[in-house]
Design a protein around this motif. Structure first.
Motif, mmCIF file in Angstrom:
data_model
loop_
_atom_site.group_PDB
_atom_site.id
_atom_site.type_symbol
_atom_site.label_atom_id
_atom_site.label_comp_id
_atom_site.label_asym_id
_atom_site.label_seq_id
_atom_site.Cartn_x
_atom_site.Cartn_y
_atom_site.Cartn_z
ATOM 1 N N THR A 361 0.851 -1.190 0.000
ATOM 2 C CA THR A 361 0.000 0.000 0.000
ATOM 3 C C THR A 361 0.883 1.234 0.000
ATOM 4 O O THR A 361 2.089 1.151 0.255
ATOM 5 C CB THR A 361 -0.958 0.002 1.208
ATOM 6 O OG1 THR A 361 -1.909 1.055 1.052
ATOM 7 C CG2 THR A 361 -0.205 0.214 2.514
ATOM 8 N N ARG A 362 0.287 2.394 -0.299
ATOM 9 C CA ARG A 362 1.057 3.627 -0.425
ATOM 10 C C ARG A 362 1.142 4.355 0.922
ATOM 11 O O ARG A 362 0.136 4.540 1.604
ATOM 12 C CB ARG A 362 0.402 4.544 -1.448
ATOM 13 C CG ARG A 362 1.215 5.787 -1.806
ATOM 14 C CD ARG A 362 2.519 5.465 -2.506
ATOM 15 N NE ARG A 362 2.298 4.741 -3.751
ATOM 16 C CZ ARG A 362 3.289 4.283 -4.527
ATOM 17 N NH1 ARG A 362 4.554 4.460 -4.150
ATOM 18 N NH2 ARG A 362 3.017 3.636 -5.638
ATOM 19 N N HIS A 364 1.263 7.581 2.491
ATOM 20 C CA HIS A 364 0.991 8.973 2.131
ATOM 21 C C HIS A 364 1.746 9.965 3.001
ATOM 22 O O HIS A 364 2.170 11.021 2.535
ATOM 23 C CB HIS A 364 -0.508 9.259 2.233
ATOM 24 C CG HIS A 364 -1.326 8.611 1.167
ATOM 25 N ND1 HIS A 364 -0.959 8.614 -0.151
ATOM 26 C CD2 HIS A 364 -2.498 7.931 1.233
ATOM 27 C CE1 HIS A 364 -1.871 7.980 -0.873
ATOM 28 N NE2 HIS A 364 -2.815 7.545 -0.049
ATOM 29 N N MET A 382 -1.512 5.632 5.656
ATOM 30 C CA MET A 382 -1.428 4.885 4.405
ATOM 31 C C MET A 382 -2.723 4.933 3.614
ATOM 32 O O MET A 382 -3.790 5.256 4.156
ATOM 33 C CB MET A 382 -1.061 3.430 4.702
ATOM 34 C CG MET A 382 0.253 3.265 5.424
ATOM 35 S SD MET A 382 0.475 1.595 6.089
ATOM 36 C CE MET A 382 -0.800 1.556 7.325
ATOM 37 N N GLU A 383 -2.627 4.584 2.352
ATOM 38 C CA GLU A 383 -3.819 4.360 1.551
ATOM 39 C C GLU A 383 -4.581 3.208 2.194
ATOM 40 O O GLU A 383 -4.026 2.126 2.400
ATOM 41 C CB GLU A 383 -3.428 3.977 0.119
ATOM 42 C CG GLU A 383 -4.595 3.745 -0.827
ATOM 43 C CD GLU A 383 -5.312 5.033 -1.200
ATOM 44 O OE1 GLU A 383 -6.506 4.946 -1.517
ATOM 45 O OE2 GLU A 383 -4.679 6.099 -1.158
ATOM 46 N N VAL A 385 -6.343 -0.065 3.055
ATOM 47 C CA VAL A 385 -6.240 -1.336 2.348
ATOM 48 C C VAL A 385 -6.911 -2.418 3.175
ATOM 49 O O VAL A 385 -6.827 -2.424 4.406
ATOM 50 C CB VAL A 385 -4.754 -1.685 2.074
ATOM 51 C CG1 VAL A 385 -3.969 -1.812 3.371
ATOM 52 C CG2 VAL A 385 -4.627 -2.953 1.245
ATOM 53 N N ALA A 393 -5.455 1.671 7.756
ATOM 54 C CA ALA A 393 -5.015 2.951 7.220
ATOM 55 C C ALA A 393 -3.872 3.549 8.026
ATOM 56 O O ALA A 393 -3.242 4.503 7.571
ATOM 57 C CB ALA A 393 -6.178 3.942 7.164
#
Length: 810
Positions: A361-362, A364, A382-383, A385, A393
């Motif tokens: 996951t990204r 952020h 995070m993005e 998921v 998150a």
């Protein structure tokens, strides 16, 4: 020559603190969880991760015994049980134990080898079972009739959920003859995966219908309270939350099922012969129409066990229910009894846990959060998921050194690991996915909540802290939430969200302004809708948009509480205008829009133009607000030890607080005591004594005490006791050493103290008896030398029931 224990480094002390805080937070989260919290799938720690952290903590304390303080999580076996609203606590006829967890085939082999050696058999017969990811339950049948259903709780005591369990159609209410006089059937309540998916689909359809209804009513100028149906993300938590609901009619609508995996106490009756093996019991349960798993196999070799684990692991995602491992048990019941139990687990069983799942996951951003003691720690944003049944998150990053060690940068694609419900862990970056836009994390130099500089509390500390404890909103919020916890004043309505509303009602204000800048709408409590004009929604006008967004929003609300000192003086009217900002969801997903609403009161009803609104219905205190104020009033008469814990005095936990309260009896006496006098209390010592003494010297701490006293808080209430059992052990001095099944050392002492005993930490000639369990060690030897009576830990329950009469029998 006595060998002195090694001294831990600052890094090792810091790691111990991190582990202790994570374990205690997990315990508090589990035992304090509301049905809503469980159903939301927000549990942050699973058994697997808990065991990993616990093992690491034990290893640290074995190397550095001075870290093993009286309040260490390793001094506790489990958590206390406080029944949820509408339920009562019930003692199990036979303890419901946990299982020894193993995480590799090599550990499985070691367990099998130990069993073979202990039983004198080359290949003992084993049952291999799927470890169902559900909620442990005990069904008690008397004379063939289901009379009680109890959750596992702390192993000794659980919650009576019979009314809800009776709605589960797969659980029979009557057993066909022959049957024992009494039998405890053990198993798991779960949501079948397919049924769980259909259940969520139905709720999504209901949400779409209610959305249409709301739109049509809005067009007609009517207000509606039709709300969104919660979409569950985790079958296990949905099952656990459902059983803790007080509305049985609601539970009956949930897709719950039950599979039995064993029996507890059995009282035989004429005409019934109990099976000699576990597999025989599975056949008997099936004859009684109690479901057992069709996945269970009887095996007798390591190859068969390895094959079973491998085959089940390959098919785990296609099973009827969720699983998180394989349970192995000795099949012969007599052999089980001969092998016995350790303090926490049966020796004749183990649970192999499958490796954790991983996703990408990204990352952020990396934010920082401020704890109750001012400790500032980074966390990953995070993005969102979906990972093993729950949406993730956020994940802790522990400290700046951990961020550097993992080598993660803001903007990275990261590997996120989570086994079951464990706290999510960022393992590291996917280096091949970097494009050069990633940036390093820089630890702020100022507190994100109050702007005060952050630095170590003293030279050599690894932690960074905001030392503005008196005025930091984030620390105040955490202290208020801690004050309401079950380990402190046990105020159900004073949790994280209500603490935030009282101290930081505008916590989301910047997010709301950003939403307006992004073209989203904001709805005020009056029904007025705010939105920037289209002319300001174009790119490149950020300054103008920011200024316009701030101008549109109502003035920032002031907190109701600026210090915990004002808490007990709160009145209902003080809470009327507490407004918070809440994101608007559609089918469980954020829309980007926000609404303002009252937190402690119902929403008012208004009509007319914005500049001349007419109040149709005044806001009223909600039922939970009324209950909160009643609980605050009752908390004024809390035992002194609870008040000491509630004051957030560093190092003073429930155990030390009880000992201090018992010794000094009032806050006035504690304040007057010297460090030396405080240190003389069993289990306190110089560190706690100095911390307590220093706390009283701070002027704003003294103001809290004065404010609470003015509000009617009683600082000299003794330990509250059950009047029926308060004198059972009166006049006796007892010592607990070693493990007592079903109890932490603290909860065992509390149980004795509640019956009038004086609980000491060391054995002497004045000791009436020693409760000795596995690991009692030198205290048991000293008791024998002094002629002090020794009560085996397995008779602890009998001691609590009979009191001093048991000592006369010894």
């Amino acid at each position: 020559m006595q060998i002195q224990p090694a001294t831990p480094s600052e890094a090792e002390k810091q790691r111990w603190q991190e582990l202790a805080e994570q374990i205690e937070a997990a315990r508090a989260e589990y035992y304090d969880a509301t049905p809503e919290a469980l159903e939301a799938g927000l549990t942050t720690l699973s058994d697997a991760q808990f065991d990993q952290l616990y093992s690491e903590l034990q290893e640290l304390e074995s190397r550095f015994p001075q870290l093993a303080t009286k309040d260490s999580p390793t001094a506790q076996v489990g958590g206390s049980v406080t029944a949820a609203e509408g339920f009562t606590k019930v003692a199990h006829l036979q303890r419901m134990t946990s299982l020894e967890d193993v995480f590799s085939l090599a550990e499985v082999d070691d367990w099998f080898t130990r069993m073979a050696k202990s039983l004198g058999q080359k290949q003992p017969v084993i049952t291999a079972e799927a470890k169902i990811d559900g909620l442990a339950l005990s069904l008690v049948y008397e004379d063939g009739q289901l009379v009680r259903a109890v959750t596992r709780g702390d192993g000794n005591i659980g919650e009576d959920v019979t009314s809800n369990v009776l709605t589960i159609t797969s659980i029979p209410r009557l057993l066909p003859a022959p049957h024992p006089q009494t039998v405890e059937v053990r198993g798991e309540v779960f949501c079948p995966l397919d049924d769980f998916a259909f259940f969520n689909q139905d709720r999504e359809a209901m949400n779409r219908e209610s959305l249409f209804t709301r739109v049509e009513m809005a067009k007609a100028g009517l207000k509606t309270r039709i709300g969104q149906q919660k979409i569950f993300v985790n079958p296990r938590n949905a099952a656990a939350g459902s059983l803790r609901r007080k509305e049985s009619w609601l539970v009956a609508r949930r897709p719950l099922d039950f599979l039995a995996h064993g029996v507890g106490q059995v009282t035989e009756a004429a005409g019934f012969e109990a099976p000699k093996t576990l597999s025989g019991w599975f056949e008997q349960l099936s004859q009684w129409h109690i479901q057992t798993s069709e996945l269970t196999k009887v095996v007798s070799s390591l190859k068969d066990i390895h094959d079973y684990i491998d085959d089940l692991g390959k098919n785990r995602l296609s099973l009827r229910h969720g699983i998180d491992g394989v349970v192995l048990k000795i099949n012969d019941r007599a052999a089980q009894e001969s092998l016995g139990y350790t303090a926490r687990v049966p020796r004749w069983a183990c649970a192999y846990k499958y490796p954790p799942l991983e996703v990408h996951t990204r990352l952020h951003d990396i934010g920082v959060q401020v704890g109750r003691t001012g400790r500032v720690t980074p966390f990953a944003i995070m993005e969102p998921v979906l990972l093993d049944g729950s949406v993730v998150a956020r994940a802790t990053l522990h400290n700046p050194g951990e961020v550097a060690r993992k080598g993660v940068k803001i903007g990275d694609l990261v590997v996120l690991r989570k086994a079951g419900d464990v706290i999510p862990e960022v393992l590291g970056p996917v280096l091949s996915a970097r494009d050069g836009s990633e940036r390093d994390f820089v630890m702020p130099t100022e507190c994100p909540s109050c702007g005060h500089p952050i630095r170590p509390a003293k030279e050599g500390d690894a932690d960074l802290r905001c030392l503005n404890a008196a005025s930091c909103p984030a620390q105040l919020t955490e202290r208020i939430a801690h004050l309401g916890a079950r380990s402190a004043l046990d105020i159900e309505g004073l949790g994280d969200q209500s603490a935030l509303a009282l101290t930081q009602p505008e916590a989301n204000r910047e997010l709301v302004a950003a939403a307006l800048m992004g073209g989203h709408r904001v709805e005020l409590e009056t029904g007025q809708k705010l939105q920037l004009p289209e002319s300001l929604q174009a790119e490149g006008q950020e300054a103008e948009r920011r200024e316009a967004a701030q101008a549109l929003m109502p003035p920032a609300a002031q907190p109701v509480l600026h210090t915990e000192g004002a808490l007990f003086a709160l009145r209902a009217e003080d809470l009327k205008d507490v407004m918070i900002w809440q994101p608007i969801l559609n089918e469980g997903q954020p829309t980007g829009d926000w609404r303002q609403l009252r937190y402690f009161y119902t929403q008012g009803t208004y009509r007319g133009p914005v500049d001349a609104l007419e109040v149709v219905a005044e806001p009223q205190p909600t039922k939970s607000t009324v209950a909160l104020l009643e609980q605050l009033e009752a908390a004024k008469e809390s035992p002194l030890w609870r008040i000491l814990v509630a004051l957030s005095i560093r190092h003073v936990g429930p155990v030390a607080a009880r000992d201090l309260a018992a010794r000094f009896g009032s806050l006035e006496a504690l304040q007057a005591a010297s460090v030396e006098e405080l240190s003389e209390v069993d289990g306190v010592g110089p560190q706690i004594a100095q911390s307590l003494n220093s706390w009283f010297e701070v002027d704003w701490h003294q103001q809290i005490i004065a404010d609470w006293q003015a509000a009617g808080v009683n600082f000299s209430v003794g330990v509250q006791q059950d009047t029926e059992t308060a004198d059972l052990l009166a006049g006796l001095t007892l010592v607990v050493s070693g493990s007592v099944e079903g109890y932490t050392r603290d909860s065992a002492k509390e149980a004795l103290a509640a019956r009038g005993a004086r609980v000491a930490s060391s054995v002497s000639k004045k000791t009436s008896a020693l409760v000795a369990g596995p690991g009692a060690g030198s205290k048991a030897t000293k008791a024998q030398d002094l002629g002090v009576k020794i009560i085996p830990a397995e008779r602890f329950g009998e001691l609590l029931e009979k009191g001093a009469a048991l000592l006369e029998e010894l």
